[in-house]
Write a protein that holds these residues in place. Structure first.
Motif, PDB file in Angstrom:
ATOM      1  N   LEU A 162       0.804  -1.224   0.000  1.00  0.00           N
ATOM      2  CA  LEU A 162       0.000   0.000   0.000  1.00  0.00           C
ATOM      3  C   LEU A 162       0.836   1.273   0.000  1.00  0.00           C
ATOM      4  O   LEU A 162       0.315   2.345  -0.290  1.00  0.00           O
ATOM      5  N   GLY A 163       2.128   1.140   0.357  1.00  0.00           N
ATOM      6  CA  GLY A 163       3.004   2.300   0.344  1.00  0.00           C
ATOM      7  C   GLY A 163       3.446   2.720   1.740  1.00  0.00           C
ATOM      8  O   GLY A 163       2.738   2.490   2.725  1.00  0.00           O
ATOM      9  N   PRO A 164       4.625   3.325   1.853  1.00  0.00           N
ATOM     10  CA  PRO A 164       5.181   3.704   3.158  1.00  0.00           C
ATOM     11  C   PRO A 164       4.328   4.730   3.909  1.00  0.00           C
ATOM     12  O   PRO A 164       4.246   4.681   5.138  1.00  0.00           O
ATOM     13  N   GLU A 165       3.702   5.658   3.197  1.00  0.00           N
ATOM     14  CA  GLU A 165       2.869   6.653   3.880  1.00  0.00           C
ATOM     15  C   GLU A 165       1.650   5.997   4.524  1.00  0.00           C
ATOM     16  O   GLU A 165       1.240   6.375   5.633  1.00  0.00           O
ATOM     17  N   VAL A 166       1.091   5.014   3.851  1.00  0.00           N
ATOM     18  CA  VAL A 166      -0.051   4.283   4.402  1.00  0.00           C
ATOM     19  C   VAL A 166       0.391   3.491   5.629  1.00  0.00           C
ATOM     20  O   VAL A 166      -0.301   3.463   6.652  1.00  0.00           O
ATOM     21  N   LEU A 193      -9.381   0.166   6.601  1.00  0.00           N
ATOM     22  CA  LEU A 193     -10.268   0.762   5.589  1.00  0.00           C
ATOM     23  C   LEU A 193     -10.274   2.282   5.694  1.00  0.00           C
ATOM     24  O   LEU A 193     -10.273   2.989   4.667  1.00  0.00           O
ATOM     25  N   LEU A 194     -10.270   2.808   6.904  1.00  0.00           N
ATOM     26  CA  LEU A 194     -10.262   4.258   7.084  1.00  0.00           C
ATOM     27  C   LEU A 194      -8.981   4.881   6.539  1.00  0.00           C
ATOM     28  O   LEU A 194      -9.019   5.901   5.842  1.00  0.00           O
ATOM     29  N   ILE A 195      -7.860   4.259   6.838  1.00  0.00           N
ATOM     30  CA  ILE A 195      -6.588   4.781   6.327  1.00  0.00           C
ATOM     31  C   ILE A 195      -6.522   4.608   4.817  1.00  0.00           C
ATOM     32  O   ILE A 195      -6.005   5.468   4.098  1.00  0.00           O
ATOM     33  N   GLY A 196      -7.089   3.502   4.324  1.00  0.00           N
ATOM     34  CA  GLY A 196      -7.150   3.304   2.879  1.00  0.00           C
ATOM     35  C   GLY A 196      -7.968   4.395   2.210  1.00  0.00           C
ATOM     36  O   GLY A 196      -7.597   4.920   1.149  1.00  0.00           O
ATOM     37  N   ALA A 197      -9.109   4.763   2.831  1.00  0.00           N
ATOM     38  CA  ALA A 197      -9.952   5.818   2.277  1.00  0.00           C
ATOM     39  C   ALA A 197      -9.271   7.176   2.372  1.00  0.00           C
ATOM     40  O   ALA A 197      -9.412   8.015   1.484  1.00  0.00           O
ATOM     41  N   LYS A 198      -8.507   7.387   3.424  1.00  0.00           N
ATOM     42  CA  LYS A 198      -7.768   8.652   3.577  1.00  0.00           C
ATOM     43  C   LYS A 198      -6.767   8.836   2.447  1.00  0.00           C
ATOM     44  O   LYS A 198      -6.476   9.953   2.014  1.00  0.00           O
ATOM     45  N   HIS A 199      -6.231   7.696   1.951  1.00  0.00           N
ATOM     46  CA  HIS A 199      -5.237   7.745   0.876  1.00  0.00           C
ATOM     47  C   HIS A 199      -5.831   7.385  -0.488  1.00  0.00           C
ATOM     48  O   HIS A 199      -5.071   7.174  -1.456  1.00  0.00           O
TER      49      HIS A 199
END
Length: 274
Positions: A162-166, A193-199
């Protein structure tokens, strides 16, 4: 009896297990609060050589696994060889908490809250006999495992998929979740899911992360995503790529949530779901 005193569980673990030359310990206990202190202290310590062999009963292990964040730390210690768990063949739940090393033995009795009465024995003959007794019980115990994936694996796979920022935001979000009482915490997949939606991540990528870490199945992820959609926190946008089914991209339904830190985001969503 060499000494007796009143301490917190954390102080007892720090001073008796981590802060001494004895590096091999056996614990027979059904005291989940004490075991959480053992797990957290070992996980936060720079001492990677101390090992604990924990003899417990099945019910205590279930209580431990019900707290996701504690279970991930226990799983981490088990993967690193610092924690081993076996189910006792007798009624472990009715016995006092005992810590034994080849050099000393400690009995831990609950007092009130986080306080405990700690009794320490250093008499060589008595300690030797206790070590032999618990060695026999340990050898008769049934090896147990923790189904929750190690915390570092969750973050490492998030970084990779998903990437380092995620991954960094997930770490911050889980830290914020950990400050709440266990019964008031968001599901670990809901946090993902919330962090996924944030990104603005693709739903399928979050599903793949959850499945690869063994955190949840696609069905569970979809169910929790629907729950967030139902309360108006998360929405999905379809992307037509020309072939196959359109891809779903997660996004936060309220644009103002984008500016929130991971900790603020989970706190706000927790209040919505409460």
């Amino acid at each position: 009896m060499d000494s007796i005193g009143v301490k917190t569980y954390s102080d007892c673990v720090s001073e008796c297990i981590v802060g001494t030359s004895a590096q091999r310990w056996r614990s027979k206990s059904a005291n989940s609060a004490f075991l959480v202190a053992v797990i957290k202290t070992l996980q936060e310590s720079d001492d990677n050589d101390t090992t604990v062999e924990w003899l417990c009963d099945g019910e205590t292990l279930k209580q431990l696994e019900s707290d996701f964040l504690v279970a991930t730390k226990a799983s981490e210690l088990a993967a690193d060889g610092q924690l081993s768990i076996r189910a006792g063949t007798d009624d472990t739940g009715d016995t006092p908490t005992v810590l034994v090393s080849p050099e000393r033995a400690i009995s831990v009795l609950p007092l009130s809250g986080e306080e405990t009465v700690q009794t320490e024995i250093e008499d060589e003959e008595i300690v030797g006999r206790l070590w032999e007794k618990y060695e026999t019980e340990w050898e008769m115990g049934i090896p147990e495992s923790i189904d929750t994936p190690p915390y570092s694996r969750l973050l490492a796979l998030a970084d990779h998929k998903l990437g380092p920022e995620v991954s960094e935001d997930l770490d911050s979000a889980y830290a914020a979740v950990g400050t709440r009482a266990p019964d008031g915490r968001l599901e670990p997949v809901t946090v993902g899911l919330l962090i996924g939606a944030k990104h603005d991540l693709l739903l399928r990528d979050v599903v793949e992360w959850a499945e690869t870490t063994t955190l949840a199945t696609q069905g569970t992820v979809s169910k929790l995503k629907q729950q967030l959609e139902d309360v108006g926190v998360v929405t999905t946008e379809s992307e037509n790529i020309g072939v196959g089914r359109p891809r779903q991209r997660l996004t936060l339904a309220d644009g103002s949530f984008k500016s929130l830190s991971p900790g603020e985001l989970v706190a706000n969503v927790q209040s919505v779901l409460a």
